[in-house]
Design a protein around this motif. Structure first.
Motif, PDB file in Angstrom:
ATOM      1  N   SER A 194      -7.836 -18.686  41.981  1.00  0.00           N
ATOM      2  CA  SER A 194      -8.940 -18.814  42.942  1.00  0.00           C
ATOM      3  C   SER A 194     -10.235 -18.452  42.249  1.00  0.00           C
ATOM      4  O   SER A 194     -10.255 -17.730  41.239  1.00  0.00           O
ATOM      5  CB  SER A 194      -8.713 -17.921  44.161  1.00  0.00           C
ATOM      6  N   VAL A 197     -16.856 -18.294  45.714  1.00  0.00           N
ATOM      7  CA  VAL A 197     -17.834 -19.311  46.099  1.00  0.00           C
ATOM      8  C   VAL A 197     -19.234 -18.787  45.782  1.00  0.00           C
ATOM      9  O   VAL A 197     -19.577 -17.658  46.106  1.00  0.00           O
ATOM     10  CB  VAL A 197     -17.703 -19.659  47.590  1.00  0.00           C
ATOM     11  N   GLY A 198     -20.012 -19.623  45.123  1.00  0.00           N
ATOM     12  CA  GLY A 198     -21.355 -19.226  44.718  1.00  0.00           C
ATOM     13  C   GLY A 198     -21.724 -19.898  43.420  1.00  0.00           C
ATOM     14  O   GLY A 198     -20.883 -20.468  42.724  1.00  0.00           O
ATOM     15  N   ILE A 201     -20.202 -23.346  42.488  1.00  0.00           N
ATOM     16  CA  ILE A 201     -19.132 -23.635  43.444  1.00  0.00           C
ATOM     17  C   ILE A 201     -19.730 -23.589  44.843  1.00  0.00           C
ATOM     18  O   ILE A 201     -20.132 -22.526  45.335  1.00  0.00           O
ATOM     19  CB  ILE A 201     -17.976 -22.635  43.299  1.00  0.00           C
ATOM     20  N   LEU A 202     -19.790 -24.742  45.494  1.00  0.00           N
ATOM     21  CA  LEU A 202     -20.433 -24.828  46.801  1.00  0.00           C
ATOM     22  C   LEU A 202     -19.524 -24.328  47.913  1.00  0.00           C
ATOM     23  O   LEU A 202     -19.952 -23.575  48.781  1.00  0.00           O
ATOM     24  CB  LEU A 202     -20.852 -26.279  47.072  1.00  0.00           C
ATOM     25  N   SER A 203     -18.265 -24.743  47.906  1.00  0.00           N
ATOM     26  CA  SER A 203     -17.356 -24.355  48.976  1.00  0.00           C
ATOM     27  C   SER A 203     -15.927 -24.555  48.510  1.00  0.00           C
ATOM     28  O   SER A 203     -15.659 -25.254  47.527  1.00  0.00           O
ATOM     29  CB  SER A 203     -17.614 -25.167  50.255  1.00  0.00           C
ATOM     30  N   LYS A 204     -15.015 -23.927  49.226  1.00  0.00           N
ATOM     31  CA  LYS A 204     -13.581 -24.065  48.962  1.00  0.00           C
ATOM     32  C   LYS A 204     -12.996 -25.061  49.943  1.00  0.00           C
ATOM     33  O   LYS A 204     -13.137 -24.921  51.164  1.00  0.00           O
ATOM     34  CB  LYS A 204     -12.888 -22.711  49.089  1.00  0.00           C
ATOM     35  N   TYR A 210     -11.875 -27.079  45.211  1.00  0.00           N
ATOM     36  CA  TYR A 210     -13.237 -26.559  45.322  1.00  0.00           C
ATOM     37  C   TYR A 210     -14.235 -27.698  45.179  1.00  0.00           C
ATOM     38  O   TYR A 210     -14.003 -28.649  44.421  1.00  0.00           O
ATOM     39  CB  TYR A 210     -13.511 -25.504  44.237  1.00  0.00           C
ATOM     40  N   LYS A 211     -15.335 -27.580  45.917  1.00  0.00           N
ATOM     41  CA  LYS A 211     -16.434 -28.532  45.805  1.00  0.00           C
ATOM     42  C   LYS A 211     -17.490 -27.944  44.889  1.00  0.00           C
ATOM     43  O   LYS A 211     -17.984 -26.839  45.126  1.00  0.00           O
ATOM     44  CB  LYS A 211     -17.026 -28.827  47.185  1.00  0.00           C
TER      45      LYS A 211
END
Length: 352
Positions: A194, A197-198, A201-204, A210-211
């Motif tokens: 894992s 996010v940050g 990495i925009l979102s899970k 991951y986006k």
């Protein structure tokens, strides 16, 4: 300076420090103290230069501690090796396959979840020229529906059978048991991974995707499976620009380095710089196969000598450039074997 002045006046024979030829030593090793600039030069030389060859943290630490010493030496070596961008890109990931298997939920009744696929391009049979395959995930019952263009959802729905309520609980139990067994077997070769996010990495997206924030000109989907991602501890950028999908055919333009692959059948490889691509995107390719594929590429006019020794074409001003001697590695089949010494048969030698 205080330590140097004290040792210059009177060396403490009982302490770990000594002064030899104007150099402070700690138990016979060169003492660097808190000089971070010199420490980074030593780490760079013993890890990224040819003497280090991008060895792992234990090997790099052993090489450095024989000659140099400073506080928290082992910690600094470990952090430097883990943040090396070349090692992150070139070395394989030794962890189990990232991302645990995420099976689809087991339906509670027939036709609650189905998979559909069309088979087209078939010769006309009667009035049909296509087949719709519908498979029920619960019962694994399949429907093969002949269709004729044009067709609608109502036409397909008329051929579906009613739900089979009998044996639903038994079938569901068997499916869950088989799915759990499949997941347990598949997860033996996988590991959980894992990322927070940050930043980029925009979102899970779900448990194992991951986006990412990609450049505006990127032509790839921004959602990636965790098996395609690695945690980078360094700040070095891999390449300043993304390769363009509309670029012309790429050909080898320069051989930057040469090496021989390991194993019983060694193959000569070259670090190839491709046309319309920056030098950071150079790749290692087998030279014989590449010459057959691109016989008139400009790279063959810039390659170095084929004799033994350093045949790497010098890189334009760039740190960390290494060269690899040409020729198969020592002990390979092509290096030749010593001739066998023939001795006379002792039976006939005694009779002479």
């Amino acid at each position: 300076m205080e330590l140097l002045q004290r040792l210059a006046i009177q060396q403490d024979s009982t302490g770990p420090f000594s002064l030899l030829a104007g150099v402070i030593r700690h138990k016979g090793r060169v003492w660097l103290g808190t000089n971070k600039e010199v420490q980074q030069l030593v780490l760079q030389a013993f890890h990224a230069e040819p003497v280090g060859g991008h060895s792992g943290a234990p090997a790099t630490y052993q090489h450095i501690k024989r000659i140099f010493f400073w506080p928290q030496l082992k910690k600094d070596v470990w952090q430097f090796v883990q943040s090396c961008s070349t090692c992150l890109q070139a070395k394989p990931d030794r962890a189990k396959y990232p991302g645990l298997l995420q099976p689809l939920p087991v339906p509670s009744e027939s036709w609650e979840m189905v998979s559909m696929d069309f088979i087209e391009g078939l010769p006309t049979s009667g009035t049909a020229n296509a087949i719709l395959v519908v498979v029920d995930k619960y019962s694994k019952f399949a429907h093969f529906i002949p269709l004729c263009h044009p067709f609608t959802a109502a036409t397909v729905a008329k051929t579906w059978l009613t739900d089979r309520e009998l044996m639903q609980s038994t079938i569901k139990q068997h499916l869950e048991r088989a799915q759990l067994r499949m997941k347990r077997q598949a997860d033996k070769g996988r590991s959980e991974r894992s990322f927070p996010v940050g930043a980029q990495i925009l979102s899970k997206i779900g448990p194992v995707a991951y986006k990412l924030e990609l450049p505006p000109g990127a032509a790839v989907h921004p959602v990636f499976h965790v098996s395609q991602l690695k945690l980078s501890l360094g700040s070095q950028q891999v390449a300043p620009v993304l390769p363009s999908d509309f670029a012309p055919l790429q050909v080898p333009v320069r051989v930057l380095q040469r090496r021989w692959s390991a194993g019983d059948r060694s193959v000569e490889q070259g670090l190839i710089q491709w046309s319309h691509a920056p030098i950071e995107l150079a790749t290692w390719e087998p030279l014989d196969a590449l010459r057959q594929q691109f016989p008139r590429a400009p790279a063959w006019g810039h390659a170095g000598s084929k004799d033994r020794g350093n045949v790497s074409t010098p890189l334009p001003a760039g740190p960390g450039t290494t060269t690899t001697p040409s020729g198969p590695p020592h002990g390979s089949p092509s290096s030749g074997r010593p001739k066998r010494i023939r001795r006379p048969n002792q039976k006939y030698a005694d009779s002479l």
